[in-house]
Design an enzyme around this catalytic site. Structure first.
Site, mmCIF file in Angstrom:
data_model
loop_
_atom_site.group_PDB
_atom_site.id
_atom_site.type_symbol
_atom_site.label_atom_id
_atom_site.label_comp_id
_atom_site.label_asym_id
_atom_site.label_seq_id
_atom_site.Cartn_x
_atom_site.Cartn_y
_atom_site.Cartn_z
ATOM 1 C CG ASP A 14 45.809 30.205 34.814
ATOM 2 O OD1 ASP A 14 46.300 29.077 34.669
ATOM 3 O OD2 ASP A 14 44.582 30.423 34.810
ATOM 4 C CG ASP A 16 42.937 26.416 30.384
ATOM 5 O OD1 ASP A 16 42.238 25.982 29.457
ATOM 6 O OD2 ASP A 16 44.149 26.164 30.512
ATOM 7 C CG ASP A 177 41.288 31.547 36.489
ATOM 8 O OD1 ASP A 177 42.463 31.149 36.359
ATOM 9 O OD2 ASP A 177 40.299 30.803 36.358
#
Length: 221
Positions: A14, A16, A177
């Site tokens: 991922d 961001d 995240d």
């Protein structure tokens, strides 16, 4: 290397909240968009809990917070266009790479692993940000939230990666995240690894039961 990486040939990251802290620039664009609509700014703290599902939902959440209810489609469309214009003007003014990320990418690349990027951010912003932060050359393929008909938490982007590189999903790892990263990875048959410092709508990412969790990506080295 973590035991979780045994037999792994492809790692999908991922962006961001996992590799970069982009909230300062996203928040600036959100607040500029709200200003265009003569609404007060949301501020960075709120935006930090809103990101992760793509730009349309980010804008929808900002409008709902400012107006007290969901915006109509016309307002949402106009606001989204303004947000994209503001973000396009300065997508990487205050965005920074998280500690340990470069070390991890260097080590994984040196081992010959296929590194790819799967983000819900619009694809048009990916290369300018990666180039500005000197991260572009690590990734053999990047997918944005509008690259395919489906985006995370749907498994389609991850399955697309596995098929593209002809690597079975059980030899692939999703690193993210948020619960959306972990759900996408599990549904695609990838192993999953989470970092706790990113953006997960105010919830601990450990609650999504990833296969592993590291405080820093440098633990992958």
């Amino acid at each position: 290397m973590l035991p979780l990486l045994d037999d792994i040939r492809l790692i999908a990251f991922d962006l961001d909240g996992t590799l970069i802290d982009s909230v300062p620039d996203l928040a600036a664009a959100v607040d500029a968009m709200l200003g265009d609509l003569t609404w007060p700014p949301a501020g960075e703290a709120k935006v930090r809990d809103w990101v992760g599902n793509g730009s349309h939902l980010l804008v929808a959440r900002a409008l709902a917070d400012a107006g007290g209810s969901a915006a109509d489609e016309a307002t949402l469309s106009r606001a989204h266009a303004r947000f994209l214009a503001h973000y396009r003007a300065a997508p990487c003014a205050r965005t920074r790479v998280f500690p340990g990320v470069r070390e991890a990418l260097d080590a994984l690349d040196a081992r010959g692993l296929v590194l790819a990027l799967v983000t819900n951010k619009p694809a048009a912003f990916i290369d300018p940000i990666l180039e500005a932060l000197a991260l572009r050359d690590y990734f053999r393929l990047t997918l944005g939230g509008d690259s395919l008909p489906e985006k995370k938490p749907h498994p389609a982007p991850l399955l697309h990666l596995a098929a593209h590189f002809e690597i079975a999903p059980h030899h692939c790892l999703m690193v993210g995240d948020s619960r959306h990263d972990i759900e996408a990875g599990k549904r695609a048959g990838f192993r999953t690894l989470a970092v706790p410092y990113g953006y997960n709508h105010g919830e601990p990412v450990a609650a999504s039961a990833p296969d592993g969790l590291v405080e820093s990506l440098q633990e992958l080295v």
